[in-house]
Design a protein around this motif. Structure first.
Motif, PDB file in Angstrom:
ATOM      1  N   UNK A   1       0.845  -1.191   0.000  1.00 49.24           N
ATOM      2  CA  UNK A   1       0.000   0.000   0.000  1.00 49.24           C
ATOM      3  C   UNK A   1       0.887   1.249   0.000  1.00 49.24           C
ATOM      4  N   UNK A   2       1.955   1.237   0.792  1.00 44.92           N
ATOM      5  CA  UNK A   2       2.886   2.371   0.807  1.00 44.92           C
ATOM      6  C   UNK A   2       3.501   2.594  -0.571  1.00 44.92           C
ATOM      7  N   UNK A   3       3.819   1.516  -1.277  1.00 45.80           N
ATOM      8  CA  UNK A   3       4.406   1.637  -2.615  1.00 45.80           C
ATOM      9  C   UNK A   3       3.466   2.340  -3.596  1.00 45.80           C
ATOM     10  N   UNK A   4       2.178   2.376  -3.286  1.00 42.61           N
ATOM     11  CA  UNK A   4       1.183   3.044  -4.124  1.00 42.61           C
ATOM     12  C   UNK A   4       0.635   4.322  -3.465  1.00 42.61           C
ATOM     13  N   UNK A   5       1.182   4.676  -2.324  1.00 45.41           N
ATOM     14  CA  UNK A   5       0.647   5.792  -1.547  1.00 45.41           C
ATOM     15  C   UNK A   5       0.669   7.115  -2.313  1.00 45.41           C
ATOM     16  N   UNK A   6       1.725   7.397  -3.028  1.00 43.15           N
ATOM     17  CA  UNK A   6       1.793   8.636  -3.813  1.00 43.15           C
ATOM     18  C   UNK A   6       0.670   8.691  -4.834  1.00 43.15           C
ATOM     19  N   UNK A   7       0.400   7.567  -5.481  1.00 46.70           N
ATOM     20  CA  UNK A   7      -0.699   7.501  -6.457  1.00 46.70           C
ATOM     21  C   UNK A   7      -2.023   7.762  -5.764  1.00 46.70           C
TER      22      UNK A   7
ATOM     23  N   UNK B   1       0.357   2.769  20.226  1.00 40.66           N
ATOM     24  CA  UNK B   1       1.713   2.607  20.755  1.00 40.66           C
ATOM     25  C   UNK B   1       2.417   1.418  20.095  1.00 40.66           C
ATOM     26  N   UNK B   2       1.688   0.332  19.910  1.00 42.75           N
ATOM     27  CA  UNK B   2       2.260  -0.849  19.247  1.00 42.75           C
ATOM     28  C   UNK B   2       2.570  -0.518  17.790  1.00 42.75           C
ATOM     29  N   UNK B   3       1.694   0.262  17.138  1.00 37.38           N
ATOM     30  CA  UNK B   3       1.968   0.678  15.747  1.00 37.38           C
ATOM     31  C   UNK B   3       3.304   1.430  15.675  1.00 37.38           C
ATOM     32  N   UNK B   4       3.522   2.324  16.615  1.00 40.20           N
ATOM     33  CA  UNK B   4       4.780   3.098  16.642  1.00 40.20           C
ATOM     34  C   UNK B   4       5.974   2.162  16.842  1.00 40.20           C
ATOM     35  N   UNK B   5       5.863   1.229  17.776  1.00 41.27           N
ATOM     36  CA  UNK B   5       6.959   0.281  18.022  1.00 41.27           C
ATOM     37  C   UNK B   5       7.237  -0.561  16.790  1.00 41.27           C
ATOM     38  N   UNK B   6       6.185  -1.006  16.116  1.00 43.06           N
ATOM     39  CA  UNK B   6       6.365  -1.811  14.899  1.00 43.06           C
ATOM     40  C   UNK B   6       7.044  -0.972  13.816  1.00 43.06           C
ATOM     41  N   UNK B   7       6.598   0.273  13.682  1.00 46.10           N
ATOM     42  CA  UNK B   7       7.195   1.189  12.695  1.00 46.10           C
ATOM     43  C   UNK B   7       8.682   1.380  12.974  1.00 46.10           C
ATOM     44  N   UNK B   8       9.052   1.422  14.250  1.00 46.79           N
ATOM     45  CA  UNK B   8      10.447   1.650  14.628  1.00 46.79           C
ATOM     46  C   UNK B   8      11.327   0.409  14.477  1.00 46.79           C
ATOM     47  N   UNK B   9      10.719  -0.781  14.347  1.00 48.71           N
ATOM     48  CA  UNK B   9      11.510  -2.015  14.355  1.00 48.71           C
ATOM     49  C   UNK B   9      11.362  -2.919  13.134  1.00 48.71           C
ATOM     50  N   UNK B  10      10.545  -2.550  12.183  1.00 54.42           N
ATOM     51  CA  UNK B  10      10.343  -3.384  11.001  1.00 54.42           C
ATOM     52  C   UNK B  10      10.832  -2.654   9.757  1.00 54.42           C
ATOM     53  N   UNK B  11      11.646  -3.318   8.954  1.00 54.12           N
ATOM     54  CA  UNK B  11      12.133  -2.698   7.711  1.00 54.12           C
ATOM     55  C   UNK B  11      10.971  -2.305   6.805  1.00 54.12           C
ATOM     56  N   UNK B  12       9.976  -3.190   6.660  1.00 53.24           N
ATOM     57  CA  UNK B  12       8.834  -2.919   5.776  1.00 53.24           C
ATOM     58  C   UNK B  12       7.968  -1.796   6.334  1.00 53.24           C
ATOM     59  N   UNK B  13       7.635  -1.853   7.606  1.00 47.77           N
ATOM     60  CA  UNK B  13       6.711  -0.895   8.217  1.00 47.77           C
ATOM     61  C   UNK B  13       7.365   0.470   8.425  1.00 47.77           C
ATOM     62  N   UNK B  14       8.677   0.508   8.549  1.00 47.01           N
ATOM     63  CA  UNK B  14       9.359   1.799   8.727  1.00 47.01           C
ATOM     64  C   UNK B  14       9.204   2.696   7.498  1.00 47.01           C
ATOM     65  N   UNK B  15       8.824   2.134   6.363  1.00 48.86           N
ATOM     66  CA  UNK B  15       8.614   2.908   5.129  1.00 48.86           C
ATOM     67  C   UNK B  15       7.264   3.626   5.110  1.00 48.86           C
ATOM     68  N   UNK B  16       6.324   3.205   5.961  1.00 54.79           N
ATOM     69  CA  UNK B  16       4.968   3.745   5.910  1.00 54.79           C
ATOM     70  C   UNK B  16       4.923   5.230   6.230  1.00 54.79           C
ATOM     71  N   UNK B  17       4.071   5.941   5.490  1.00 58.09           N
ATOM     72  CA  UNK B  17       3.845   7.367   5.717  1.00 58.09           C
ATOM     73  C   UNK B  17       2.404   7.660   6.098  1.00 58.09           C
ATOM     74  N   UNK B  18       1.528   6.699   5.939  1.00 56.86           N
ATOM     75  CA  UNK B  18       0.114   6.943   6.186  1.00 56.86           C
ATOM     76  C   UNK B  18      -0.263   6.681   7.647  1.00 56.86           C
TER      77      UNK B  18
END
Length: 189
Positions: A56-62, A79-96
């Motif tokens: 979904x992030x790969x299409x976010x600009x579109x 809080x768990x979303x933030x922790x996942x964002x901070x520790x996952x290569x895939x999720x750290x790319x998310x902007x939404x």
């Protein structure tokens, strides 16, 4: 019972806005006034979920270019979303925006809650600027989604909204022919 054609129900939840690295409050009113895409998934720190959210992030600009905002939702907390964002290569790319639904209210509102597990199913909802669901899809846990299909659905929904009396046939792509359903077409397609 299908949610297509129905207005979304009221909710208020805390979320992690990944692109701004901040916690925010999101309500049903935030999903109105623009196109919204709501992507439910079972849980953070899992296996299929990060592949979907990264896609979904790969299409976010579109999506943004098409005037849509994306919201992911699971029954985890913000809080768990933030922790996942901070520790996952895939999720750290998310902007939404990643909405936490520990009360399970939003998952129940969209009829994607697995009551036994207390987790959301893989539901995807396309919501128009009036807050009305225009497309809904729910997949079994082992079946990941393809965000490029969602881009096509968004474009088709926007076209139909802007062109009353027209319909987009299967595999419709922007710029291709549409249908004008009428008595003349009955039995001729």
């Amino acid at each position: 019972m299908s949610l297509v054609g129905k207005e979304i129900e009221p909710f208020k939840a805390e979320a992690y806005h990944a692109g701004k690295d901040e916690f925010i409050t999101v309500t049903d009113e935030d999903l109105k006034g623009k196109w919204s895409i709501v992507v439910f998934y079972p849980a953070d720190f899992t296996f299929v979920c990060p592949t979907e959210l990264e896609d979904v992030q790969n299409h976010y600009e579109t999506f943004k270019e098409l005037g849509a905002e994306v919201y992911s939702v699971s029954t985890d907390t913000h809080f768990v979303h933030k922790a996942w964002h901070d520790h996952s290569d895939a999720i750290s790319k998310l902007e939404y925006i990643m909405i936490g639904d520990p009360s399970q209210t939003i998952s129940r509102n969209f009829d994607v809650l697995d009551e036994e597990l207390g987790l959301a199913q893989r539901g995807t909802f396309l919501i128009d600027p009036d807050g009305v669901v225009q497309a809904a899809e729910i997949n079994a846990d082992g079946i990941g989604r393809d965000a490029s299909v969602l881009v096509r659905k968004l474009k088709a929904a926007q076209y139909v909204r802007e062109n009353p009396g027209e319909a987009c046939p299967a595999k419709w792509e922007e710029g291709s022919e549409t249908l004008a359903p009428s008595l003349d077409l009955v039995g001729k397609i």
